[in-house]
Design a protein around this motif. Structure first.
Motif, PDB file in Angstrom:
ATOM      1  N   ASN A  45       6.089  -9.133  -9.048  1.00  0.00           N
ATOM      2  CA  ASN A  45       4.843  -9.893  -9.072  1.00  0.00           C
ATOM      3  C   ASN A  45       3.802  -9.410  -8.078  1.00  0.00           C
ATOM      4  O   ASN A  45       2.685  -9.938  -8.042  1.00  0.00           O
ATOM      5  N   SER A  46       4.113  -8.403  -7.281  1.00  0.00           N
ATOM      6  CA  SER A  46       3.121  -7.811  -6.385  1.00  0.00           C
ATOM      7  C   SER A  46       3.213  -6.301  -6.527  1.00  0.00           C
ATOM      8  O   SER A  46       4.315  -5.742  -6.448  1.00  0.00           O
ATOM      9  N   TRP A  47       2.063  -5.674  -6.692  1.00  0.00           N
ATOM     10  CA  TRP A  47       2.017  -4.238  -6.931  1.00  0.00           C
ATOM     11  C   TRP A  47       1.020  -3.579  -5.991  1.00  0.00           C
ATOM     12  O   TRP A  47      -0.019  -4.150  -5.668  1.00  0.00           O
ATOM     13  N   GLY A  48       1.335  -2.347  -5.608  1.00  0.00           N
ATOM     14  CA  GLY A  48       0.387  -1.541  -4.873  1.00  0.00           C
ATOM     15  C   GLY A  48      -0.593  -0.866  -5.816  1.00  0.00           C
ATOM     16  O   GLY A  48      -0.501  -1.011  -7.038  1.00  0.00           O
ATOM     17  N   GLN A  49      -1.506  -0.093  -5.255  1.00  0.00           N
ATOM     18  CA  GLN A  49      -2.556   0.538  -6.058  1.00  0.00           C
ATOM     19  C   GLN A  49      -2.115   1.886  -6.633  1.00  0.00           C
ATOM     20  O   GLN A  49      -2.785   2.426  -7.504  1.00  0.00           O
ATOM     21  N   GLY A  50      -1.017   2.407  -6.150  1.00  0.00           N
ATOM     22  CA  GLY A  50      -0.474   3.658  -6.667  1.00  0.00           C
ATOM     23  C   GLY A  50      -0.889   4.868  -5.848  1.00  0.00           C
ATOM     24  O   GLY A  50      -1.917   4.875  -5.175  1.00  0.00           O
ATOM     25  N   THR A  51      -0.062   5.904  -5.917  1.00  0.00           N
ATOM     26  CA  THR A  51      -0.361   7.175  -5.268  1.00  0.00           C
ATOM     27  C   THR A  51       0.017   8.296  -6.231  1.00  0.00           C
ATOM     28  O   THR A  51       1.073   8.245  -6.870  1.00  0.00           O
ATOM     29  N   GLN A  52      -0.850   9.279  -6.345  1.00  0.00           N
ATOM     30  CA  GLN A  52      -0.654  10.350  -7.323  1.00  0.00           C
ATOM     31  C   GLN A  52       0.305  11.412  -6.785  1.00  0.00           C
ATOM     32  O   GLN A  52       0.144  11.892  -5.659  1.00  0.00           O
ATOM     33  N   VAL A  53       1.266  11.762  -7.610  1.00  0.00           N
ATOM     34  CA  VAL A  53       2.173  12.875  -7.325  1.00  0.00           C
ATOM     35  C   VAL A  53       1.997  13.898  -8.436  1.00  0.00           C
ATOM     36  O   VAL A  53       2.136  13.566  -9.618  1.00  0.00           O
ATOM     37  N   THR A  54       1.690  15.118  -8.052  1.00  0.00           N
ATOM     38  CA  THR A  54       1.515  16.191  -9.023  1.00  0.00           C
ATOM     39  C   THR A  54       2.426  17.353  -8.640  1.00  0.00           C
ATOM     40  O   THR A  54       2.372  17.845  -7.522  1.00  0.00           O
ATOM     41  N   VAL A  55       3.253  17.760  -9.587  1.00  0.00           N
ATOM     42  CA  VAL A  55       4.181  18.862  -9.370  1.00  0.00           C
ATOM     43  C   VAL A  55       3.769  20.012 -10.263  1.00  0.00           C
ATOM     44  O   VAL A  55       3.770  19.899 -11.489  1.00  0.00           O
ATOM     45  N   SER A  56       3.401  21.108  -9.641  1.00  0.00           N
ATOM     46  CA  SER A  56       2.940  22.268 -10.408  1.00  0.00           C
ATOM     47  C   SER A  56       4.117  23.175 -10.754  1.00  0.00           C
ATOM     48  O   SER A  56       5.065  23.303  -9.989  1.00  0.00           O
TER      49      SER A  56
ATOM     50  N   VAL B 135       0.849  -1.186   0.000  1.00  0.00           N
ATOM     51  CA  VAL B 135       0.000   0.000   0.000  1.00  0.00           C
ATOM     52  C   VAL B 135       0.886   1.237   0.000  1.00  0.00           C
ATOM     53  O   VAL B 135       1.699   1.429   0.922  1.00  0.00           O
ATOM     54  N   GLU B 136       0.726   2.081  -1.019  1.00  0.00           N
ATOM     55  CA  GLU B 136       1.489   3.320  -1.104  1.00  0.00           C
ATOM     56  C   GLU B 136       0.726   4.461  -0.433  1.00  0.00           C
ATOM     57  O   GLU B 136      -0.504   4.461  -0.401  1.00  0.00           O
ATOM     58  N   SER B 137       1.468   5.429   0.058  1.00  0.00           N
ATOM     59  CA  SER B 137       0.873   6.641   0.610  1.00  0.00           C
ATOM     60  C   SER B 137       1.885   7.773   0.499  1.00  0.00           C
ATOM     61  O   SER B 137       3.065   7.541   0.210  1.00  0.00           O
TER      62      SER B 137
END
Length: 122
Positions: free
Chosen positions: A110-121, A5-7
């Protein structure tokens, strides 16, 4: 398999910093090398950085060398990605993934998290 789990993602200005975390379930976390990948809209998923099972070896993509730092705390079943001097081109969904050995290609994981969004303005 291990569940990940990413955060820590979010919105940050150019030059700012974020720290992502990848938390794993289970008691066998130290058996896995961990990699971070990212995928921007319309682009393929790309390797960012990887760390070996005990943290002795790391691999960085050239685009993030000197700006990103990966570390792990096996006692906490967590891998961290410290991202400094962020640029708009770092904007993407960031995924962590587990593999038996340190690797740089997505097919090795073979195992992946769901992802976390990074936005750089800019």
């Amino acid at each position: 398999q291990v569940q990940l789990v990413e955060s820590g993602g979010g919105l940050v200005q150019t030059g700012g910093s974020l720290r992502l975390s990848c938390a794993a379930s289970g008691r066998t976390f130290s058996r896995y090398a961990i990699g971070w990948f990212r995928q921007a809209p319309g682009k393929e998923r790309e390797f960012v950085v990887g760390i070996s099972r005990r943290g002795a070896t790391t691999n960085y993509a050239d685009s993030v060398k000197g700006r990103f730092t990966i570390s792990r705390d096996n006692a906490k079943n967590t891998v961290y990605l410290q991202m400094n001097s962020l640029k708009p081109e770092d904007t993407a969904v960031y995924y962590c993934a587990a593999s038996g050995v340190i690797a740089t290609v997505a097919q090795s994981f073979n195992s992946w998290g769901q992802g976390t969004q990074v936005t750089v303005s800019s």
